[in-house]
Design a protein around this motif. Sequence first.
Motif, PDB file in Angstrom:
ATOM      1  N   CYS A 161      34.668  35.131  42.466  1.00 29.64           N
ATOM      2  CA  CYS A 161      34.606  34.916  43.909  1.00 29.64           C
ATOM      3  C   CYS A 161      35.021  33.484  44.211  1.00 29.64           C
ATOM      4  O   CYS A 161      36.115  33.225  44.678  1.00 29.64           O
ATOM      5  N   CYS A 162      34.150  32.515  43.893  1.00 28.34           N
ATOM      6  CA  CYS A 162      34.384  31.133  44.361  1.00 28.34           C
ATOM      7  C   CYS A 162      35.470  30.392  43.585  1.00 28.34           C
ATOM      8  O   CYS A 162      36.097  29.500  44.100  1.00 28.34           O
ATOM      9  N   ARG A 163      35.658  30.743  42.335  1.00 29.58           N
ATOM     10  CA  ARG A 163      36.563  30.035  41.400  1.00 29.58           C
ATOM     11  C   ARG A 163      36.164  28.581  41.196  1.00 29.58           C
ATOM     12  O   ARG A 163      36.987  27.742  40.860  1.00 29.58           O
ATOM     13  N   ALA A 164      34.923  28.238  41.472  1.00 26.46           N
ATOM     14  CA  ALA A 164      34.499  26.841  41.396  1.00 26.46           C
ATOM     15  C   ALA A 164      33.117  26.670  40.769  1.00 26.46           C
ATOM     16  O   ALA A 164      32.446  25.672  41.020  1.00 26.46           O
ATOM     17  N   GLY A 165      32.651  27.634  39.979  1.00 27.05           N
ATOM     18  CA  GLY A 165      31.362  27.491  39.302  1.00 27.05           C
ATOM     19  C   GLY A 165      30.161  27.539  40.220  1.00 27.05           C
ATOM     20  O   GLY A 165      29.106  26.979  39.912  1.00 27.05           O
ATOM     21  N   VAL A 166      30.297  28.219  41.353  1.00 31.65           N
ATOM     22  CA  VAL A 166      29.213  28.217  42.340  1.00 31.65           C
ATOM     23  C   VAL A 166      28.607  29.607  42.558  1.00 31.65           C
ATOM     24  O   VAL A 166      27.405  29.750  42.754  1.00 31.65           O
ATOM     25  N   CYS A 167      29.429  30.645  42.492  1.00 33.27           N
ATOM     26  CA  CYS A 167      28.926  31.980  42.861  1.00 33.27           C
ATOM     27  C   CYS A 167      28.298  32.713  41.684  1.00 33.27           C
ATOM     28  O   CYS A 167      27.504  33.636  41.882  1.00 33.27           O
ATOM     29  N   GLY A 168      28.645  32.336  40.458  1.00 31.39           N
ATOM     30  CA  GLY A 168      28.055  32.978  39.279  1.00 31.39           C
ATOM     31  C   GLY A 168      28.679  34.319  38.920  1.00 31.39           C
ATOM     32  O   GLY A 168      28.212  34.995  38.011  1.00 31.39           O
ATOM     33  N   SER A 169      29.743  34.727  39.598  1.00 34.38           N
ATOM     34  CA  SER A 169      30.306  36.071  39.372  1.00 34.38           C
ATOM     35  C   SER A 169      31.075  36.221  38.066  1.00 34.38           C
ATOM     36  O   SER A 169      31.215  37.331  37.572  1.00 34.38           O
ATOM     37  N   CYS A 170      31.640  35.143  37.542  1.00 32.62           N
ATOM     38  CA  CYS A 170      32.610  35.288  36.443  1.00 32.62           C
ATOM     39  C   CYS A 170      32.002  35.033  35.070  1.00 32.62           C
ATOM     40  O   CYS A 170      32.739  34.746  34.129  1.00 32.62           O
TER      41      CYS A 170
ATOM     42  N   GLY B 233      33.058  34.064  21.880  1.00 33.81           N
ATOM     43  CA  GLY B 233      31.749  34.161  21.240  1.00 33.81           C
ATOM     44  C   GLY B 233      30.602  33.475  21.945  1.00 33.81           C
ATOM     45  O   GLY B 233      29.477  33.481  21.455  1.00 33.81           O
ATOM     46  N   LYS B 234      30.870  32.897  23.125  1.00 34.25           N
ATOM     47  CA  LYS B 234      29.802  32.177  23.818  1.00 34.25           C
ATOM     48  C   LYS B 234      29.792  32.579  25.293  1.00 34.25           C
ATOM     49  O   LYS B 234      30.870  32.753  25.884  1.00 34.25           O
ATOM     50  N   VAL B 235      28.591  32.703  25.861  1.00 30.35           N
ATOM     51  CA  VAL B 235      28.519  33.044  27.292  1.00 30.35           C
ATOM     52  C   VAL B 235      28.920  31.821  28.104  1.00 30.35           C
ATOM     53  O   VAL B 235      28.364  30.738  27.926  1.00 30.35           O
ATOM     54  N   ARG B 236      29.926  32.007  28.986  1.00 25.24           N
ATOM     55  CA  ARG B 236      30.417  30.894  29.801  1.00 25.24           C
ATOM     56  C   ARG B 236      30.921  31.454  31.120  1.00 25.24           C
ATOM     57  O   ARG B 236      31.122  32.669  31.259  1.00 25.24           O
ATOM     58  N   LEU B 237      31.201  30.525  32.051  1.00 26.90           N
ATOM     59  CA  LEU B 237      31.847  30.920  33.301  1.00 26.90           C
ATOM     60  C   LEU B 237      33.360  30.832  33.091  1.00 26.90           C
ATOM     61  O   LEU B 237      33.878  29.781  32.679  1.00 26.90           O
ATOM     62  N   ALA B 238      34.083  31.903  33.411  1.00 22.30           N
ATOM     63  CA  ALA B 238      35.537  31.924  33.188  1.00 22.30           C
ATOM     64  C   ALA B 238      36.239  30.862  34.043  1.00 22.30           C
ATOM     65  O   ALA B 238      37.220  30.266  33.614  1.00 22.30           O
ATOM     66  N   CYS B 239      35.715  30.615  35.244  1.00 20.52           N
ATOM     67  CA  CYS B 239      36.404  29.678  36.144  1.00 20.52           C
ATOM     68  C   CYS B 239      36.162  28.219  35.742  1.00 20.52           C
ATOM     69  O   CYS B 239      36.851  27.326  36.222  1.00 20.52           O
TER      70      CYS B 239
ATOM     71  N   SER C 226      34.725  39.310  26.393  1.00 16.70           N
ATOM     72  CA  SER C 226      33.966  40.562  26.518  1.00 16.70           C
ATOM     73  C   SER C 226      32.906  40.393  27.606  1.00 16.70           C
ATOM     74  O   SER C 226      32.586  39.266  28.001  1.00 16.70           O
ATOM     75  N   PRO C 227      32.365  41.507  28.116  1.00 14.97           N
ATOM     76  CA  PRO C 227      31.398  41.405  29.224  1.00 14.97           C
ATOM     77  C   PRO C 227      30.065  40.813  28.768  1.00 14.97           C
ATOM     78  O   PRO C 227      29.790  40.737  27.565  1.00 14.97           O
ATOM     79  N   LEU C 228      29.234  40.408  29.718  1.00 14.47           N
ATOM     80  CA  LEU C 228      27.886  39.927  29.388  1.00 14.47           C
ATOM     81  C   LEU C 228      27.188  40.969  28.533  1.00 14.47           C
ATOM     82  O   LEU C 228      27.241  42.161  28.853  1.00 14.47           O
ATOM     83  N   PRO C 229      26.534  40.559  27.437  1.00 17.98           N
ATOM     84  CA  PRO C 229      25.935  41.548  26.533  1.00 17.98           C
ATOM     85  C   PRO C 229      24.734  42.276  27.139  1.00 17.98           C
ATOM     86  O   PRO C 229      24.048  41.749  28.011  1.00 17.98           O
TER      87      PRO C 229
END
Length: 245
Positions: free
Chosen positions: A56-65, A71-77, A93-96
């Motif tokens: 959504c935001c593409r700026a690390g604010v909405c939490g959607s990505c 191998g590590k959970v991260r925000l794509a944006c 891969s998607p959130l486990p």
Amino acid sequence: MADNEATFKVQRFDPSSDSMPYWQPYKVVLKPGMTVLDALFEILNHQDGSLAFRFCCRAGVCGSCAMVIAGKVRLACETQVSTLMGRGDILLSPLPHQKVVKDLAVDYDLFFDRIKRVKPYMVGQEPYPEKEFIQLPKERVPINEPIDCILCGSCTSACTMAWTSSTYLGPAALLKSYRFLMDTRDTIPGERLDLIANEDGVWRCHTQFNCVEVCPKKLNPTEAIQRQKLKAFRRKLLGRRKKQK
Ligand code: SF4
Ligand code: FES
């Protein structure tokens, strides 16, 4: 492969047609400053319009990505592709332990149901002031961190206790509960403790710190949970003492 190229291996799965998830490789020509979300758009717009992911935001604010990147959970944006280079193909891969809607997009219904159960809103003193509820800067200090939660779901998806119990509130909801419990403008602390001081609340946390490890905003849901345990315990003790008198 050229230095300005990377291969992304994306976990694909469409529950309406696939029996099992599978990995699909995509070669992407990199541009300076490219994030993983940019790379996903490159794939979506120029290679495979069927790829599904959230943003959504593409700026690390909405939490959607939020997703698992290399191998590590991260925000794509917020993840620069340049930081992932030199270690072979980049796996996405998607959130486990979440129900997959399609590919990298997971179902957030249970996550938000958990949040709703802790009354994630302030209940101010009535009658309401004409303009706003006043809070001094020093009164805001205890909620400075928890207020930064972007509800990305990474912590709850990493929590083994949340995997084994769909009724456990989980770290994100318990951090949200703490955020309002510590808000000096809120008027229902007792009710809030009742909502979380049970086996589906704080007492189910085994302090494994998985939530702390994955939080992209560097928040500490485990600490918030332990502080609420203490508050719940003190309240129970005080109640007993009052009865004994
Ligand atoms: Fe995401 Fe961190 Fe909030 Fe959990 S506490 S939902 S990991 S921002
Ligand atoms: Fe909003 Fe990444 S798109 S946090």
